[in-house]
Design a protein around this motif. Structure first.
Motif, short mmCIF file in Angstrom:
data_model
loop_
_atom_site.label_atom_id
_atom_site.label_comp_id
_atom_site.label_asym_id
_atom_site.label_seq_id
_atom_site.Cartn_x
_atom_site.Cartn_y
_atom_site.Cartn_z
N LEU A 1 14.71 35.74 67.14
CA LEU A 1 14.22 35.65 68.52
C LEU A 1 13.35 34.41 68.72
O LEU A 1 12.32 34.45 69.38
CB LEU A 1 13.46 36.92 68.89
N GLY A 2 13.83 33.30 68.18
CA GLY A 2 13.13 32.03 68.35
C GLY A 2 13.69 31.25 69.52
O GLY A 2 13.92 31.78 70.60
N GLY A 3 13.96 29.97 69.29
CA GLY A 3 14.42 29.11 70.37
C GLY A 3 15.74 29.54 70.96
O GLY A 3 15.95 29.49 72.18
N LEU A 4 16.66 29.99 70.12
CA LEU A 4 17.96 30.47 70.59
C LEU A 4 17.89 31.92 71.04
O LEU A 4 18.19 32.26 72.17
CB LEU A 4 19.01 30.33 69.49
N GLY A 5 17.48 32.80 70.12
CA GLY A 5 17.54 34.24 70.38
C GLY A 5 16.62 34.71 71.47
O GLY A 5 16.96 35.61 72.24
N GLN B 1 28.16 46.66 70.77
CA GLN B 1 29.50 46.10 70.94
C GLN B 1 29.59 44.64 70.50
O GLN B 1 30.64 44.16 70.12
CB GLN B 1 29.93 46.18 72.41
N VAL B 2 28.45 43.93 70.55
CA VAL B 2 28.43 42.51 70.21
C VAL B 2 27.10 42.21 69.52
O VAL B 2 26.07 42.81 69.85
CB VAL B 2 28.56 41.60 71.46
N VAL B 3 27.13 41.26 68.56
CA VAL B 3 25.90 40.78 67.94
C VAL B 3 25.81 39.28 68.15
O VAL B 3 26.82 38.58 68.19
CB VAL B 3 25.86 41.12 66.43
N SER B 4 24.60 38.78 68.32
CA SER B 4 24.40 37.35 68.53
C SER B 4 23.46 36.79 67.48
O SER B 4 22.49 37.43 67.07
CB SER B 4 23.82 37.09 69.93
N ALA C 1 21.84 28.57 73.70
CA ALA C 1 21.63 29.98 74.04
C ALA C 1 22.43 30.36 75.28
O ALA C 1 22.98 31.47 75.37
CB ALA C 1 20.15 30.25 74.26
N SER C 2 22.54 29.46 76.24
CA SER C 2 23.33 29.73 77.45
C SER C 2 24.82 29.84 77.13
O SER C 2 25.51 30.71 77.68
CB SER C 2 23.10 28.61 78.48
N LEU C 3 25.31 28.99 76.23
CA LEU C 3 26.72 29.08 75.82
C LEU C 3 26.97 30.41 75.11
O LEU C 3 28.00 31.06 75.33
CB LEU C 3 27.08 27.92 74.90
N GLN C 4 26.03 30.81 74.27
CA GLN C 4 26.15 32.10 73.58
C GLN C 4 26.16 33.25 74.58
O GLN C 4 26.93 34.20 74.46
CB GLN C 4 25.01 32.29 72.59
#
Length: 276
Positions: free
Chosen positions: A79-83, A163-166, A238-241
């Protein structure tokens, strides 16, 4: 349910007619029906009424699609810059249940890029801070803070619930474990990574080949110490993810399956590279 529909107003957007209930009316209706806000939100969506907090999603999201997202669960690991940004984006679009995992705390070095790193959150666990922030965005969402690092022993327990993991990780070892566990448990994975002015995103499905080894060859070495990352790059990836997670939850074809979306911050180019 007739009362709920009677409280909704009719709107027109892009040639489409839809129905919206105000935040105040939804709260009042929930109290009158002795329902939680989450139950009331689900009831509204089931009857084709958009709660006001989701109305700007229409018509990009139809009523059934908004309900499907609200009924979905996603695990965000790291849960840093991306999460951190990804979790916020998924909450705002209306994913109804979020499991947020990170054993780390916010440090001053996170302030340059991590959206929830502030003077007040320094020293606090990232998962707990993110969960509190999302509850402030929308208290109808279910959010579970997992204030721990996930590993091969506990990953299957949490993956079985979603259902999904990021992937919001910054360690090759932890990322390898996540890739392997996601494929072993049959959960699609939205991968993202950023370094300096560059970033990448890809989607890995359960039956894919060993995608981690394709993206990260045996010659790839862990960077010692803190890595350079610029906030705009982390936010973009993060937006693309987030877009990939939404596509997966809605049963749509992911844009980056079997491909790596590579962003070059020097040129502004987003190149799509085949993985196999």
């Amino acid at each position: 349910m007739e009362k709920l529909q009677a409280l909704a107003r009719t709107e027109t957007r892009s040639g489409y007619i839809f129905h919206v209930i105000s935040d105040q009316d939804l709260h009042s209706w929930a109290r009158g029906q002795n329902l939680t806000l989450r139950q009331a939100t689900a009831a509204a969506l089931r009857t084709g009424v958009f709660p006001e907090c989701f109305e700007r999603n229409f018509p990009s999201l139809s009523g059934p699609e908004q309900l499907r997202l609200f009924d979905s669960s996603v695990l965000v690991v790291g849960l840093g810059g991306l999460g951190g940004m990804l979790a916020v984006l998924l909450a705002r679009v209306g994913v109804g249940r979020l499991l947020l995992a990170d054993g780390d705390v916010f440090l001053p070095s996170n302030l340059n890029r991590q959206v929830l790193a502030t003077d007040r959150t320094l020293g606090r666990n990232k998962a707990r801070v993110t969960a509190e922030h999302i509850h402030q965005i929308n208290p109808a969402l279910l959010v579970e803070a997992i204030a721990d690092y996930l590993n091969p022993d506990n990953l299957p327990t949490y993956l079985a619930q979603v259902q999904v993991v990021s992937d919001g990780l910054d360690s090759l070892k932890s990322r390898r474990h996540l890739f392997q566990a996601a494929q072993a448990t049959g959960v699609p994975l939205a991968h993202g990574a950023a370094l300096g002015r560059y970033g990448q995103a890809a989607t890995i499905l359960p039956d894919d080949p060993d995608t981690f080894s394709i993206i990260y060859s045996d010659a790839t070495r862990e960077v010692e110490g803190g890595q350079e990352i610029l906030a705009p790059v982390a936010t973009l990836i993060a937006s693309l993810q987030a877009q990939e997670v939404i596509r997966l939850l809605l049963g749509q074809t992911p844009a980056y399956h079997g491909q790596l979306a590579h962003f070059d911050g020097d040129t502004g180019a987003l190149e799509i590279l085949p993985l196999w």
